[in-house]
Design an enzyme around this catalytic site. Sequence first.
Site, PDB file in Angstrom:
ATOM      1  N   GLY A 211       8.806 -25.341  55.027  1.00  0.00           N
ATOM      2  CA  GLY A 211       8.252 -26.624  55.461  1.00  0.00           C
ATOM      3  C   GLY A 211       8.999 -27.123  56.685  1.00  0.00           C
TER       4      GLY A 211
ATOM      5  CB  THR B  26       5.817 -21.100  54.244  1.00  0.00           C
ATOM      6  OG1 THR B  26       5.281 -22.386  54.101  1.00  0.00           O
ATOM      7  CG2 THR B  26       5.212 -20.405  55.418  1.00  0.00           C
TER       8      THR B  26
END
Length: 582
Positions: free
Chosen positions: A480, A397
């Site tokens: 995460g 991410t």
Amino acid sequence: MSHPARRFALACTIVLIIPLGHARTPVASGTGGAVATISEQASQSAMAILNKGGNAVDAAVAAAATLGVTDPYSCGIGGGGFMMIYLAKDKRVITVDHRESAPGSVSPSVFQENGKDSDLDTTIASGASVGVPGTVRGWHEALSRYGTMSFKQVLAPAIGVASKGFPVSENFRRLSAENQKKLQMFTSSSALYFKDGKPPALGAVLKNPGLARAYRDIGAQGQKAFYQGPMARAIVEAVARPPVAPGVRVRAGTLSMADLANYEARIRQPLKTTYRGYEIVGMPLPSSGGIAIGEALNLLEGYKLKALPRASAEHLTMEASRLAFADRNAYLADPEYVDAPVAGLLSKEYAARRRTAMNAERAGPKVLAGDPYPFQNDPSVPQRPQAARLMAENAHTTHLAVSDKEGNIVAYTFTIESWGGSGIVVPGYGFLLNNEMTDFDFGGPHPNVPEAGKRPRSSMAPTMAFKNGKPAFTVGSPGGATIITTVLQTIVNYIDFGMPMDKAINAARLSQRNDALTETEPGFAGSAQALALEKLGYKWNPKIEEIGAANAIVFHADGTVTAVSEGKRHGVGSALVQKSAH
């Protein structure tokens, strides 16, 4: 269900502070707007928009779009995310939830075969793992409600980077090599990111004309270009008939044109708690980040951490995280499908009760969820869900942070889930599709099982802190489920240990998520810090990799700002301010 094969993905997190004309640096101080991201090009894109009179929202979208070019394995328009916005004039924080959602054909048994959970890696690299992308709709909502510029204006810098290309960094080359097997399953992905079957060479200029085309279409037609018409048809086709290499077979997905046309972002109120004189503002469900961090801070408030030996304070931080994760895993999911006991979990009284389960002297065993319902004070919660087996969460991410001269702030974390998402580049449009469906828990019953239209639970945690009603700092990270522990540790480092933000971010990271083993980073084992914690009973996970890639902005009482990115992780970040302090 907890799956041993689960890889960790890194969400895009961006905080922007940019000094023009300066060499790339992970720390910058000055006045005016600021940016911190993991990409020099993304930071420069944000600064270009700020210098043209755009606000923090405009600049954040510009940075995010550029990250979709330079960091495509972490984030992009094929995914989703959570944007937190502080509106200085109104003195309020709102959030834009544009998390991906499950297609309308999905049922809780979608990842069950003959009564068993589907193989995770096989599921990731498939059309079946793709959720309805929310990023473009989220950008549209943010810009139309709170921005000052058009899509065409804010996408221009990213179009330039995609058209002219960017030099391949060591980090990009490494990620290409590590994900080569998945990406080369698909002809469109292989053609874009590999040459003669090999990852791009260090320093090679990588262009993405397909993504430039996609951005031009969105600039000209707005979000409709993505959710209707040729681009939408290309997305649906790539999911239904993935462009596989000869001899490769993958599972198809069922994403439809109606799923894309019907997708909506959500404007949600943030969560708020207090910690040692600060108001901590976090992301609400379907992200679990704000709740888990808030609960952990409430637990830690019962201890005078700065008066303790460092190992003892770190131990308490990890034990607070352990308890918060037990509760997160048991109760939290999409609030439109599950009535989660959020008020109870964030109650100071619940924290006092839950604190009795913390062992201040030794690393504890795996713990069960607590019972927040007596502290809920909410008659609409009808039952107490049972904890169930869990999937581990991917960690790829990115996060960014931007502020402008008016005092508006954006903390934005977005993702495509695993490194490279599903591995499927949409032919002709140059962006990877997410594998967000694997963020649901495969084995039910559980609050986070897949259901039509549901958003999978996330750990993304863009966070803002205020003191005496004024912004104090903002921080976020990819990683995460390790996002929660990274943001928690950074807050404790900064508030309790008094570290400057750059040292708070660069400190060694530990991630305890109610497991027997604690995750660490390269070089930690054998250190004095590690040996001190081992005496308290800690054991380390043998799988060692970097944890997170945080970005932050600190707001000082004299009106100056300091933007901070990573000093070593993820290839070193880029912090910029409009007017540098000398």
